[in-house]
Design a protein around this motif. Sequence first.
Motif, PDB file in Angstrom:
ATOM      1  N   HIS A   1      -5.250  27.526  26.119  1.00 27.61           N
ATOM      2  CA  HIS A   1      -4.376  27.091  27.003  1.00 27.61           C
ATOM      3  C   HIS A   1      -4.263  25.386  27.346  1.00 27.61           C
ATOM      4  CE1 HIS A   1      -2.603  30.914  27.944  1.00 27.61           C
ATOM      5  NE2 HIS A   1      -3.785  31.348  28.642  1.00 27.61           N
ATOM      6  N   LYS A   2      -3.424  24.612  27.339  1.00 31.44           N
ATOM      7  CA  LYS A   2      -3.491  23.325  27.402  1.00 31.44           C
ATOM      8  C   LYS A   2      -3.524  22.984  28.997  1.00 31.44           C
ATOM      9  CE  LYS A   2       0.000  20.417  26.908  1.00 31.44           C
ATOM     10  NZ  LYS A   2       1.141  19.422  26.126  1.00 31.44           N
ATOM     11  N   VAL A   3      -4.678  22.155  29.271  1.00 33.20           N
ATOM     12  CA  VAL A   3      -4.984  21.627  30.535  1.00 33.20           C
ATOM     13  C   VAL A   3      -4.864  20.314  30.500  1.00 33.20           C
ATOM     14  CG1 VAL A   3      -6.736  21.596  32.565  1.00 33.20           C
ATOM     15  CG2 VAL A   3      -6.639  23.651  30.932  1.00 33.20           C
ATOM     16  N   THR A   4      -4.015  19.727  31.423  1.00 35.41           N
ATOM     17  CA  THR A   4      -3.627  18.343  31.553  1.00 35.41           C
ATOM     18  C   THR A   4      -4.294  17.930  33.005  1.00 35.41           C
ATOM     19  OG1 THR A   4      -1.941  18.378  30.100  1.00 35.41           O
ATOM     20  CG2 THR A   4      -2.016  16.300  31.613  1.00 35.41           C
ATOM     21  N   PHE A   5      -5.232  16.950  32.858  1.00 34.80           N
ATOM     22  CA  PHE A   5      -5.737  16.334  34.135  1.00 34.80           C
ATOM     23  C   PHE A   5      -5.144  15.011  34.376  1.00 34.80           C
ATOM     24  CE2 PHE A   5      -9.338  18.947  32.728  1.00 34.80           C
ATOM     25  CZ  PHE A   5      -9.494  19.706  34.061  1.00 34.80           C
ATOM     26  N   LYS A   6      -4.275  14.858  35.587  1.00 34.20           N
ATOM     27  CA  LYS A   6      -3.539  13.591  35.610  1.00 34.20           C
ATOM     28  C   LYS A   6      -4.328  12.913  36.778  1.00 34.20           C
ATOM     29  CE  LYS A   6       1.004  13.933  35.289  1.00 34.20           C
ATOM     30  NZ  LYS A   6       1.198  13.735  33.782  1.00 34.20           N
ATOM     31  N   PHE A   7      -4.168  11.511  36.857  1.00 32.04           N
ATOM     32  CA  PHE A   7      -4.998  10.486  37.784  1.00 32.04           C
ATOM     33  C   PHE A   7      -3.872   9.562  38.277  1.00 32.04           C
ATOM     34  CE2 PHE A   7      -7.583  12.176  34.341  1.00 32.04           C
ATOM     35  CZ  PHE A   7      -8.622  12.698  35.159  1.00 32.04           C
ATOM     36  N   GLU A   8      -4.400   9.089  39.338  1.00 32.64           N
ATOM     37  CA  GLU A   8      -3.550   8.128  40.205  1.00 32.64           C
ATOM     38  C   GLU A   8      -3.617   6.782  39.643  1.00 32.64           C
ATOM     39  OE1 GLU A   8      -5.189   8.265  44.058  1.00 32.64           O
ATOM     40  OE2 GLU A   8      -4.217  10.271  44.645  1.00 32.64           O
ATOM     41  N   ASN A   9      -4.554   6.380  38.681  1.00 27.94           N
ATOM     42  CA  ASN A   9      -4.628   5.052  38.331  1.00 27.94           C
ATOM     43  C   ASN A   9      -5.292   5.030  36.971  1.00 27.94           C
ATOM     44  OD1 ASN A   9      -4.212   3.574  40.740  1.00 27.94           O
ATOM     45  ND2 ASN A   9      -6.116   4.658  41.522  1.00 27.94           N
ATOM     46  N   SER A  10      -5.311   5.983  36.218  1.00 26.31           N
ATOM     47  CA  SER A  10      -5.551   5.932  34.829  1.00 26.31           C
ATOM     48  C   SER A  10      -4.596   7.049  33.957  1.00 26.31           C
ATOM     49  CB  SER A  10      -7.142   6.443  34.566  1.00 26.31           C
ATOM     50  OG  SER A  10      -7.237   7.789  35.241  1.00 26.31           O
ATOM     51  N   GLU A  11      -4.881   7.146  32.663  1.00 30.08           N
ATOM     52  CA  GLU A  11      -4.341   7.904  31.713  1.00 30.08           C
ATOM     53  C   GLU A  11      -4.804   9.630  31.754  1.00 30.08           C
ATOM     54  OE1 GLU A  11      -4.807   6.565  27.787  1.00 30.08           O
ATOM     55  OE2 GLU A  11      -3.810   4.696  28.180  1.00 30.08           O
ATOM     56  N   ASP A  12      -4.037  10.507  31.467  1.00 33.00           N
ATOM     57  CA  ASP A  12      -4.087  11.713  31.481  1.00 33.00           C
ATOM     58  C   ASP A  12      -5.163  12.186  30.311  1.00 33.00           C
ATOM     59  OD1 ASP A  12      -1.791  11.625  33.036  1.00 33.00           O
ATOM     60  OD2 ASP A  12      -0.395  12.791  31.720  1.00 33.00           O
ATOM     61  N   ILE A  13      -5.996  13.304  30.756  1.00 35.61           N
ATOM     62  CA  ILE A  13      -6.724  13.780  29.935  1.00 35.61           C
ATOM     63  C   ILE A  13      -6.483  15.059  29.424  1.00 35.61           C
ATOM     64  CG2 ILE A  13      -9.377  14.758  29.662  1.00 35.61           C
ATOM     65  CD1 ILE A  13     -10.165  12.044  31.235  1.00 35.61           C
ATOM     66  N   ILE A  14      -6.195  15.507  28.075  1.00 35.26           N
ATOM     67  CA  ILE A  14      -5.662  16.828  27.758  1.00 35.26           C
ATOM     68  C   ILE A  14      -6.693  17.391  26.886  1.00 35.26           C
ATOM     69  CG2 ILE A  14      -4.003  17.821  26.297  1.00 35.26           C
ATOM     70  CD1 ILE A  14      -2.161  15.469  26.954  1.00 35.26           C
ATOM     71  N   VAL A  15      -7.024  18.757  27.425  1.00 33.96           N
ATOM     72  CA  VAL A  15      -8.109  19.443  26.780  1.00 33.96           C
ATOM     73  C   VAL A  15      -7.371  21.040  26.794  1.00 33.96           C
ATOM     74  CG1 VAL A  15     -10.028  18.279  27.532  1.00 33.96           C
ATOM     75  CG2 VAL A  15      -9.018  20.094  28.845  1.00 33.96           C
ATOM     76  N   PHE A  16      -8.219  21.798  26.023  1.00 32.56           N
ATOM     77  CA  PHE A  16      -7.868  23.330  25.857  1.00 32.56           C
ATOM     78  C   PHE A  16      -8.938  24.218  26.266  1.00 32.56           C
ATOM     79  CE2 PHE A  16      -4.921  20.743  23.035  1.00 32.56           C
ATOM     80  CZ  PHE A  16      -3.855  21.419  23.070  1.00 32.56           C
ATOM     81  N   ALA A  17      -8.571  25.240  27.048  1.00 33.65           N
ATOM     82  CA  ALA A  17      -9.397  26.125  27.756  1.00 33.65           C
ATOM     83  C   ALA A  17      -8.754  27.457  27.393  1.00 33.65           C
ATOM     84  CB  ALA A  17      -9.536  25.979  29.046  1.00 33.65           C
ATOM     85  N   ALA A  18     -10.061  28.471  27.410  1.00 31.24           N
ATOM     86  CA  ALA A  18      -9.835  29.920  27.310  1.00 31.24           C
ATOM     87  C   ALA A  18      -9.269  30.567  28.475  1.00 31.24           C
ATOM     88  CB  ALA A  18     -11.091  30.397  26.778  1.00 31.24           C
ATOM     89  N   PHE A  19      -8.313  31.471  28.243  1.00 33.91           N
ATOM     90  CA  PHE A  19      -7.954  32.370  29.565  1.00 33.91           C
ATOM     91  C   PHE A  19      -9.040  32.972  30.630  1.00 33.91           C
ATOM     92  CE2 PHE A  19      -6.959  36.373  31.668  1.00 33.91           C
ATOM     93  CZ  PHE A  19      -5.682  35.821  32.233  1.00 33.91           C
ATOM     94  N   GLY A  20      -8.887  32.362  31.770  1.00 31.79           N
ATOM     95  CA  GLY A  20     -10.109  32.863  32.674  1.00 31.79           C
ATOM     96  C   GLY A  20     -11.167  31.915  33.049  1.00 31.79           C
ATOM     97  N   GLU A  21     -11.080  30.662  32.252  1.00 30.91           N
ATOM     98  CA  GLU A  21     -12.125  29.657  32.573  1.00 30.91           C
ATOM     99  C   GLU A  21     -11.629  29.076  34.001  1.00 30.91           C
ATOM    100  OE1 GLU A  21     -14.187  27.098  29.878  1.00 30.91           O
ATOM    101  OE2 GLU A  21     -12.598  27.546  28.473  1.00 30.91           O
ATOM    102  N   SER A  22     -13.121  28.619  34.578  1.00 31.41           N
ATOM    103  CA  SER A  22     -12.671  27.899  35.931  1.00 31.41           C
ATOM    104  C   SER A  22     -12.123  26.392  35.545  1.00 31.41           C
ATOM    105  CB  SER A  22     -14.096  27.949  36.567  1.00 31.41           C
ATOM    106  OG  SER A  22     -14.173  26.821  37.430  1.00 31.41           O
ATOM    107  N   LEU A  23     -11.408  26.042  36.538  1.00 32.85           N
ATOM    108  CA  LEU A  23     -10.937  24.867  36.210  1.00 32.85           C
ATOM    109  C   LEU A  23     -11.820  23.729  36.642  1.00 32.85           C
ATOM    110  CD1 LEU A  23      -8.357  22.766  35.830  1.00 32.85           C
ATOM    111  CD2 LEU A  23      -7.957  23.117  38.456  1.00 32.85           C
ATOM    112  N   LEU A  24     -12.808  23.971  37.309  1.00 36.81           N
ATOM    113  CA  LEU A  24     -13.856  23.214  37.802  1.00 36.81           C
ATOM    114  C   LEU A  24     -14.813  22.854  36.421  1.00 36.81           C
ATOM    115  CD1 LEU A  24     -15.579  21.365  39.689  1.00 36.81           C
ATOM    116  CD2 LEU A  24     -16.409  23.424  40.743  1.00 36.81           C
ATOM    117  N   GLU A  25     -15.077  24.034  35.798  1.00 40.61           N
ATOM    118  CA  GLU A  25     -15.910  23.982  34.695  1.00 40.61           C
ATOM    119  C   GLU A  25     -15.267  23.284  33.462  1.00 40.61           C
ATOM    120  OE1 GLU A  25     -19.001  24.891  34.457  1.00 40.61           O
ATOM    121  OE2 GLU A  25     -18.954  25.398  36.746  1.00 40.61           O
ATOM    122  N   VAL A  26     -14.003  23.592  33.382  1.00 44.74           N
ATOM    123  CA  VAL A  26     -13.193  22.735  32.366  1.00 44.74           C
ATOM    124  C   VAL A  26     -13.450  21.440  32.471  1.00 44.74           C
ATOM    125  CG1 VAL A  26     -11.060  22.431  31.152  1.00 44.74           C
ATOM    126  CG2 VAL A  26     -11.840  24.780  31.870  1.00 44.74           C
TER     127      VAL A  26
END
Length: 279
Positions: free
Chosen positions: A2-27
């Motif tokens: 699954h595609k995980v998009t981390f968005k920030f208030e003052n910088s560009e997005d970071i997009i990664v891919f993670a397996a089903f059930g992975e912890s968001l913090l660990e990703v």
Amino acid sequence: MHKVTFKFENSEDIIVFAAFGESLLEVARKTNVAIDAPCSGNASCGKCRVKLVGGELESKKTRHITDEDYADGWRLACVSAINADVEVLVPDIASAYRSRMKVADLSSPEELKIFSDAKEQILEAGIELKNTLEILNISMDQPNLDDTMPDNERFTRAIKALTGIERIRVPYSVLKKLPDVLRESGFRVKIIVRKIETDIFVYDVFPETEEVIVGGIAIDIGTTTVSAILINMLDGSILAKGSSGNGQIRYGADVINRIIESAKPGGKDRLQKAVIDET
């Protein structure tokens, strides 16, 4: 995946891919996204707040998030699992651990005074500041048709003649460069050694004219800060200094939580990577 998009208030997005059930913090940790988690993801501090802004996220409600905040999309990263494509906002406050990283200017007069005062106190206490490292100047006869002694034997005999010590140890790293250095310098060289009564160990060899510094480094790995100092081992003068935040802090603000992290699968490797590869 699954595609995980981390968005920030003052910088560009970071997009990664993670397996089903992975912890968001660990990703986030694997992606070097800074999310503050002083409790190392044990759901006890409530600091790893992120905001769900798109997609889906399996995340249970905890005592750290009010009903209103939960309805508004706020979640704890440590209790959130990936179950679909998701977009989360990482607020600046979630990176607050960076503000706890103390980076000192070790060249300031105040910092230099700390070093000089400590040195004086050591001397006043009667502790002698010394070690077994030395720089020796060695001169040898150059080989000719009547004197075909091998370089290594010529070298060790010259050291024995100068010091009177019989046991001379020369590692491969020195033997490898010895022929070139001897011929570049006319068989007049400068060597760095560790000398005791019965033994000499040769650390390095240089042409006689080269300016040589015998450097020693001390590294202090603190909970929030890693500091290093490089000194001249012959006179104790400071050659260089540096300080940086300890990247391990994202696995817990204190030693106990880092011990807990180390007991998790792959925890020791993550902690070592944070301090050795990153810091």
